[in-house]
Write a protein that holds these residues in place. Sequence first.
Motif, PDB file in Angstrom:
ATOM      1  N   SER A 241      40.462  32.667   1.614  1.00  0.00           N
ATOM      2  CA  SER A 241      40.263  32.287   0.214  1.00  0.00           C
ATOM      3  C   SER A 241      38.789  32.101  -0.108  1.00  0.00           C
ATOM      4  CB  SER A 241      41.041  31.012  -0.114  1.00  0.00           C
ATOM      5  OG  SER A 241      40.634  29.943   0.703  1.00  0.00           O
ATOM      6  N   VAL A 242      38.036  31.574   0.844  1.00  0.00           N
ATOM      7  CA  VAL A 242      36.592  31.384   0.650  1.00  0.00           C
ATOM      8  C   VAL A 242      35.896  32.740   0.551  1.00  0.00           C
ATOM      9  CG1 VAL A 242      34.467  30.506   1.704  1.00  0.00           C
ATOM     10  CG2 VAL A 242      36.574  29.151   1.814  1.00  0.00           C
ATOM     11  N   ILE A 243      36.281  33.659   1.425  1.00  0.00           N
ATOM     12  CA  ILE A 243      35.695  34.998   1.411  1.00  0.00           C
ATOM     13  C   ILE A 243      36.013  35.707   0.104  1.00  0.00           C
ATOM     14  CG2 ILE A 243      35.807  37.293   2.482  1.00  0.00           C
ATOM     15  CD1 ILE A 243      36.239  35.810   5.181  1.00  0.00           C
ATOM     16  N   GLN A 244      37.261  35.616  -0.340  1.00  0.00           N
ATOM     17  CA  GLN A 244      37.662  36.221  -1.606  1.00  0.00           C
ATOM     18  C   GLN A 244      36.797  35.702  -2.759  1.00  0.00           C
ATOM     19  OE1 GLN A 244      42.079  35.394  -1.243  1.00  0.00           O
ATOM     20  NE2 GLN A 244      42.132  37.264  -2.445  1.00  0.00           N
ATOM     21  N   GLU A 245      36.639  34.396  -2.825  1.00  0.00           N
ATOM     22  CA  GLU A 245      35.899  33.799  -3.939  1.00  0.00           C
ATOM     23  C   GLU A 245      34.418  34.156  -3.875  1.00  0.00           C
ATOM     24  OE1 GLU A 245      36.699  29.714  -4.673  1.00  0.00           O
ATOM     25  OE2 GLU A 245      38.871  29.973  -4.645  1.00  0.00           O
ATOM     26  N   TYR A 246      33.853  34.204  -2.669  1.00  0.00           N
ATOM     27  CA  TYR A 246      32.448  34.581  -2.541  1.00  0.00           C
ATOM     28  C   TYR A 246      32.231  36.008  -3.036  1.00  0.00           C
ATOM     29  CZ  TYR A 246      28.109  36.190  -0.430  1.00  0.00           C
ATOM     30  OH  TYR A 246      26.871  36.757  -0.243  1.00  0.00           O
ATOM     31  N   VAL A 247      33.070  36.917  -2.571  1.00  0.00           N
ATOM     32  CA  VAL A 247      32.959  38.318  -2.979  1.00  0.00           C
ATOM     33  C   VAL A 247      33.097  38.440  -4.498  1.00  0.00           C
ATOM     34  CG1 VAL A 247      34.121  40.552  -2.885  1.00  0.00           C
ATOM     35  CG2 VAL A 247      33.716  39.280  -0.780  1.00  0.00           C
ATOM     36  N   ASP A 248      34.020  37.687  -5.061  1.00  0.00           N
ATOM     37  CA  ASP A 248      34.241  37.733  -6.507  1.00  0.00           C
ATOM     38  C   ASP A 248      33.022  37.221  -7.269  1.00  0.00           C
ATOM     39  OD1 ASP A 248      36.061  38.149  -8.789  1.00  0.00           O
ATOM     40  OD2 ASP A 248      35.972  35.972  -8.996  1.00  0.00           O
TER      41      ASP A 248
ATOM     42  N   SER B 282      47.705  28.974  -2.208  1.00  0.00           N
ATOM     43  CA  SER B 282      47.979  28.180  -1.012  1.00  0.00           C
ATOM     44  C   SER B 282      49.473  28.173  -0.703  1.00  0.00           C
ATOM     45  CB  SER B 282      47.471  26.747  -1.215  1.00  0.00           C
ATOM     46  OG  SER B 282      47.780  25.939  -0.104  1.00  0.00           O
ATOM     47  N   PHE B 283      50.284  28.064  -1.734  1.00  0.00           N
ATOM     48  CA  PHE B 283      51.739  28.098  -1.617  1.00  0.00           C
ATOM     49  C   PHE B 283      52.180  29.423  -0.984  1.00  0.00           C
ATOM     50  CE2 PHE B 283      56.011  28.852  -3.397  1.00  0.00           C
ATOM     51  CZ  PHE B 283      56.626  27.610  -3.216  1.00  0.00           C
ATOM     52  N   GLY B 284      51.549  30.513  -1.408  1.00  0.00           N
ATOM     53  CA  GLY B 284      51.867  31.829  -0.850  1.00  0.00           C
ATOM     54  C   GLY B 284      51.516  31.932   0.617  1.00  0.00           C
ATOM     55  N   GLY B 285      50.450  31.262   1.018  1.00  0.00           N
ATOM     56  CA  GLY B 285      50.087  31.238   2.431  1.00  0.00           C
ATOM     57  C   GLY B 285      51.174  30.589   3.273  1.00  0.00           C
TER      58      GLY B 285
ATOM     59  N   ASP C  77      46.826  37.784  -7.484  1.00  0.00           N
ATOM     60  CA  ASP C  77      47.584  38.998  -7.200  1.00  0.00           C
ATOM     61  C   ASP C  77      47.141  39.624  -5.880  1.00  0.00           C
ATOM     62  OD1 ASP C  77      49.092  39.133  -9.800  1.00  0.00           O
ATOM     63  OD2 ASP C  77      47.042  39.212 -10.573  1.00  0.00           O
ATOM     64  N   ALA C  78      45.834  39.621  -5.659  1.00  0.00           N
ATOM     65  CA  ALA C  78      45.302  40.127  -4.388  1.00  0.00           C
ATOM     66  C   ALA C  78      45.812  39.297  -3.214  1.00  0.00           C
ATOM     67  CB  ALA C  78      43.777  40.122  -4.416  1.00  0.00           C
ATOM     68  N   ALA C  79      45.975  37.994  -3.449  1.00  0.00           N
ATOM     69  CA  ALA C  79      46.413  37.099  -2.375  1.00  0.00           C
ATOM     70  C   ALA C  79      47.879  37.307  -2.004  1.00  0.00           C
ATOM     71  CB  ALA C  79      46.182  35.646  -2.791  1.00  0.00           C
ATOM     72  N   TYR C  80      48.704  37.681  -2.972  1.00  0.00           N
ATOM     73  CA  TYR C  80      50.137  37.843  -2.703  1.00  0.00           C
ATOM     74  C   TYR C  80      50.526  39.240  -2.233  1.00  0.00           C
ATOM     75  CZ  TYR C  80      51.996  33.305  -4.032  1.00  0.00           C
ATOM     76  OH  TYR C  80      52.320  31.962  -4.045  1.00  0.00           O
ATOM     77  N   ALA C  81      49.698  40.237  -2.495  1.00  0.00           N
ATOM     78  CA  ALA C  81      50.056  41.612  -2.134  1.00  0.00           C
ATOM     79  C   ALA C  81      50.393  41.790  -0.645  1.00  0.00           C
ATOM     80  CB  ALA C  81      48.940  42.571  -2.553  1.00  0.00           C
TER      81      ALA C  81
END
Length: 221
Positions: free
Chosen positions: A67-74, A97-100, A151-155
């Motif tokens: 999640s940290v990497i995703q947010e940094y890239v974004d 987090s729930f999806g994790g 959406d990227a997190a749940y795919a």
Amino acid sequence: MSSKLELISFKLCPFVQRAVIVLKQKNIDFDITYIDLNNPPEWFKEVSPLGQVPVLKVGDEVLFESSVIQEYVDEITPPSLQPDDVLVKAKNRAWVSFGGDILMALHPMVTSKDEAVSNEKRVVILQKLSQLEAVHSGGSYFNGETFNMIDAAYAPMFMRMDFINTLTGVNLLAKTPKLANWSKNLLAMKCVQESVVPELPAMYKGMLKQMDGYLATLMKD
């Protein structure tokens, strides 16, 4: 960006896939290095505080946690994939987090040799999916018609559920039509299809066979 990004990955890891989807969706140039988590190289032990993937190398700096990497890239490549409304953004983070938790529950469902334990985990997953169905927008994506970070997190989760359905006939989305439609839309996206190695379906099938859990007895061939 002053330094080219390098993502350290394990081919089967769904959490790495989350980061790759964001990188692909934003057309960011990056390198990817695959390692064997069962026999990691010495340098990986030095750069990964948790001994886990994904790890993102930014020059001499290292980031960990998907999640940290995703947010940094974004954040370094506008426009953002996050919702403009800060409350919606915060709620999305909670549901990521729930999806994790669902992803983590999938593993024992797939690998347990005990039918009762596997089914128990399946009940937990179905209950969580029902909760998720209740808060989904009903649109093409979680928040509506715009692809966001959630959406990227749940795919990756949906991709593995699709593998399970194809291989065993266990359809975890049978009673959640909004999630089934969401899954179909995500799995059709180029950034999702290109976020894994081509051999992943065969690797996942091989993992099921190797783990020899209850679900493996349901495999069609």
